[in-house]
Write a protein that holds these residues in place. Structure first.
Motif, mmCIF file in Angstrom:
data_model
loop_
_atom_site.group_PDB
_atom_site.id
_atom_site.type_symbol
_atom_site.label_atom_id
_atom_site.label_comp_id
_atom_site.label_asym_id
_atom_site.label_seq_id
_atom_site.Cartn_x
_atom_site.Cartn_y
_atom_site.Cartn_z
ATOM 1 N N THR A 27 0.817 -1.357 -0.369
ATOM 2 C CA THR A 27 -0.051 0.260 -0.324
ATOM 3 C C THR A 27 0.799 1.113 -0.029
ATOM 4 O O THR A 27 0.788 2.204 -0.554
ATOM 5 C CB THR A 27 -0.900 0.463 1.438
ATOM 6 O OG1 THR A 27 -1.345 -0.880 1.986
ATOM 7 C CG2 THR A 27 -1.374 1.096 1.550
ATOM 8 N N ILE A 28 1.827 1.207 0.776
ATOM 9 C CA ILE A 28 2.850 2.210 0.994
ATOM 10 C C ILE A 28 4.136 2.511 -0.179
ATOM 11 O O ILE A 28 3.605 3.530 -0.526
ATOM 12 C CB ILE A 28 3.715 2.358 2.093
ATOM 13 C CG1 ILE A 28 2.436 2.832 3.649
ATOM 14 C CG2 ILE A 28 4.578 3.766 1.918
ATOM 15 C CD1 ILE A 28 3.144 2.184 4.822
ATOM 16 N N VAL A 29 4.608 1.835 -0.353
ATOM 17 C CA VAL A 29 5.438 1.936 -1.586
ATOM 18 C C VAL A 29 4.943 3.055 -2.300
ATOM 19 O O VAL A 29 5.864 3.865 -3.416
ATOM 20 C CB VAL A 29 6.132 0.982 -2.423
ATOM 21 C CG1 VAL A 29 7.378 1.117 -2.682
ATOM 22 C CG2 VAL A 29 6.673 0.152 -0.691
ATOM 23 N N PRO A 30 4.069 2.334 -3.159
ATOM 24 C CA PRO A 30 3.207 3.279 -4.640
ATOM 25 C C PRO A 30 2.720 4.769 -3.940
ATOM 26 O O PRO A 30 3.654 6.024 -5.182
ATOM 27 C CB PRO A 30 2.332 2.637 -4.942
ATOM 28 C CG PRO A 30 2.280 0.961 -4.956
ATOM 29 C CD PRO A 30 2.472 1.517 -3.062
ATOM 30 N N LEU A 31 2.929 5.323 -3.006
ATOM 31 C CA LEU A 31 3.303 6.263 -2.500
ATOM 32 C C LEU A 31 3.964 7.304 -2.167
ATOM 33 O O LEU A 31 4.060 8.088 -2.399
ATOM 34 C CB LEU A 31 1.482 6.795 -1.250
ATOM 35 C CG LEU A 31 0.071 5.319 -1.816
ATOM 36 C CD1 LEU A 31 0.266 5.451 -0.466
ATOM 37 C CD2 LEU A 31 -0.191 7.130 -2.583
#
Lengths: 295, 312
Positions: A27-31
């Motif tokens: 969830t976090i890496v793309p952001l």
């Protein structure tokens, strides 16, 4: 608990946490990647095998945005629409939700059924388009406020909440001769502050994220909200020649990494959401949506 | 109560008295009624366009009636069935891939001890729900771009650069994955709320009887959320004709139309960009609504036959 089951407990726990951490990373890496690209130059990105840990920051993309390029204007339009739209929606939904919470009101069930029916059946895109055009709302910012006036889902949540207030609260005011509207605004709403805050936030996020109505009904580029400006910038594969963005980049007189500018706009579009997220999070975990889906 | 207070007044008169009695409540209700009439029921009336040869000059009320002409033309048109098939395939695949994940997340989160780690996971998983598909498309383009981290990784591993957005075989799986990324965390909240409503004594009693974690999940947690699963299943099935305009419209491009074009994007492009006549486009919309409504009733019957509550 015996030793054996303690052991299986901790192995299960470990695996469980591993899975959950992995999902959190996904969830976090793309952001995170959006953020670092927005602060990158083209040279920085291609000089690395995998660009994930920047060693320096480049602010050019944000300079482009703050020099114009239409982003600030679009941001202000979105802000204006979000604030007025939320106030309008709250006024509409609170009034109707309160009236619909009165089971003794003649015609109440028929009206409620008529409202819930629209959640399951609609006229479809084209009749909607023809009606909005007929109302003369094309290219008016009102088209981003009026048709979105009530979210049926939130209306029902409010109605259900109003059902839970004790009758005694209203009855003493009624004895004193206050009418329903006065009772709602003077007595009920002060007690309802938490739910009003929650629903306002949900409305506001919806307004901020709204792009569909502007896509259909706003053809004047100078009136586009931020989401639609972002859409246009993302859709343009090559340079932005002839656009506001292109002119601003040209005026910088140095090479600008277009992808960084795009991602900087993504970041700016996310900022208001991130700002209200802690408050949203506090409320939705309290089970605001329980029992509301069935109306 | 009112009936006792007004015993002798004739029915019509009584209705008027009752309406007057509640006039302030009706005043509160009128703006909403006007809203729904204009923005929901006028468009529903506008469905009559599908049975007319609509022109702006004559309007909805004055255009000539043509019966089922547009439906016949549509059903005879192969391009329509292609788009229809895309819609059904994408929807069903999204249901299969996307529906169980929130349940799974809720079950896993429920096993986490301590409210702090649980809140952390929940905070992270739910966030994408609050981003629009415009923003999410930006995030996806960024990951998948030629210089993006995915391609850099592929090259580092000795592979070739790919563009998943223009690759026909990859586009639909990309839709399913990104759909999960954006919606699964939010979807799990409703199940967590249902789990929170289960009586904790059931778990204690089961522990005393020697039940392990999986027994409890199977015999207490699952029965506790089955009703919620049923309702959400009905609502999802009732949306099969809407395969996700927001997502697809922001991600697709002409190269992948053959696998990505759904009824909603088709209507939008044909009617509002390419000048297809509004009556045919309305016919497609009505076709969608009717099928969805049938699916809603059907899925509801199905869930009720399984012994759950259903939506109505």
């Amino acid at each position: 608990m015996s030793g054996g089951s303690r052991r299986s407990f901790s192995i299960f726990s470990l695996v469980n946490h591993l899975v959950l951490v992995l999902m959190a990373l996904v969830t976090i890496v793309p952001l995170y990647y959006v953020l670092i690209v927005s602060f990158a130059s083209y040279e920085q990105v291609i000089s690395r095998t995998i660009y994930l840990f920047p060693t320096s920051l480049d602010f050019s993309a944000y300079q482009v945005i703050f020099r114009g390029a239409g982003v600030i204007r679009a941001f202000l339009i979105s802000t204006l629409v979000t604030i007025t739209g939320t106030l309008y929606s709250m006024a509409m939904s609170v009034s109707a939700g309160y009236a619909l919470s009165k089971r003794y009101l003649p015609g109440r069930n028929a009206i409620l059924t008529g409202i819930v029916f629209t959640m399951f059946f609609s006229g479809g895109l084209i009749p909607y388009y023809v009606i909005i055009r007929g109302l003369g709302l094309i290219n008016s910012l009102l088209v981003l406020i009026l048709p979105l006036g009530i979210n049926t889902f939130y209306l029902i949540i409010l109605k259900n909440w109003f059902l839970t207030i004790p009758r005694s609260l209203e009855e003493s005011a009624k004895m004193d001769g206050a009418n329903d509207i006065l009772i709602l605004y003077k007595i009920v709403l002060p007690v309802a502050a938490p739910i009003l805050a929650t629903i306002s936030l949900f409305y506001a996020v919806g307004r901020w994220n709204e792009w569909w109505h502007a896509l259909l009904f706003i053809t004047d580029h100078r009136k586009l909200p931020l989401q639609n400006l972002l859409r246009e910038v993302l859709a343009r594969v090559s340079q932005n020649i002839g656009t506001e963005m292109g002119r601003t980049i040209a005026a910088m007189r140095r090479p600008i990494y277009t992808q960084a500018v795009r991602m900087a706009i993504v970041v700016i579009t996310c900022v208001p959401i991130i700002a209200v997220y802690p408050f949203l999070q506090k409320h939705f975990t309290k089970g605001i949506i329980i029992g509301s889906i069935k109306g | 109560m009112e009936d006792q207070a007004l015993p002798a007044i004739p029915v019509r008169h009584k209705a008027r008295v009752r309406i007057l009695k509640y006039k302030y409540l009706y005043i509160l209700l009128i703006p909403a009624i006007v809203h729904y009439v204009i923005f929901a029921y006028l468009p529903i009336y506008g469905i009559t366009l599908a049975f007319q040869d609509f022109s702006y000059r004559r309007g909805i009320l004055g255009s000539p009636w043509v019966g089922f002409k547009h439906f016949e033309a549509l059903f005879a048109f192969r391009g329509f069935w292609q788009v229809f098939r895309n819609t059904v395939v994408i929807s069903i695949m999204k249901l299969i891939t996307g529906f169980p994940i929130p349940i799974l997340i809720a079950l896993l989160l429920n096993e986490v001890r301590g409210s702090l780690p649980r809140r952390f996971y929940q905070t992270v998983y739910t966030f994408p729900h609050f981003l629009s598909w415009v923003i999410v498309s930006g995030i996806i383009f960024n990951l998948l771009s030629t210089d993006g981290v995915l391609n850099q990784t592929l090259v580092a591993l000795g592979g070739e650069r790919v563009n998943l957005l223009t690759r026909i075989s990859a586009f639909r799986p990309m839709l399913y994955v990104t759909n999960i990324w954006k919606t699964a965390g939010w979807g799990s909240i409703i199940y967590l709320a249902a789990i929170a409503g289960i009586n904790p004594e059931l778990y204690e009693a089961a522990s005393i009887d020697g039940a392990n974690r999986f027994h409890k999940m199977l015999h207490i947690t699952w029965p506790g959320i089955r009703g919620t699963v049923g309702i959400l299943f009905v609502l999802s099935v009732a949306n099969i004709m809407f395969a996700g305009f927001d997502q697809i419209f922001n991600l697709y491009n002409p190269v992948v139309y053959e696998v990505a074009d759904i009824l909603d994007t088709y209507i939008y492009r044909r009617a509002l960009m390419m000048g297809m006549d509004f009556s045919s486009a309305t016919a497609i919309g009505l076709f969608q609504s009717v099928i969805n409504f049938i699916l809603l009733v059907g899925a509801n019957l199905f869930v009720r036959a399984l012994g759950e509550e259903g939506v109505f």
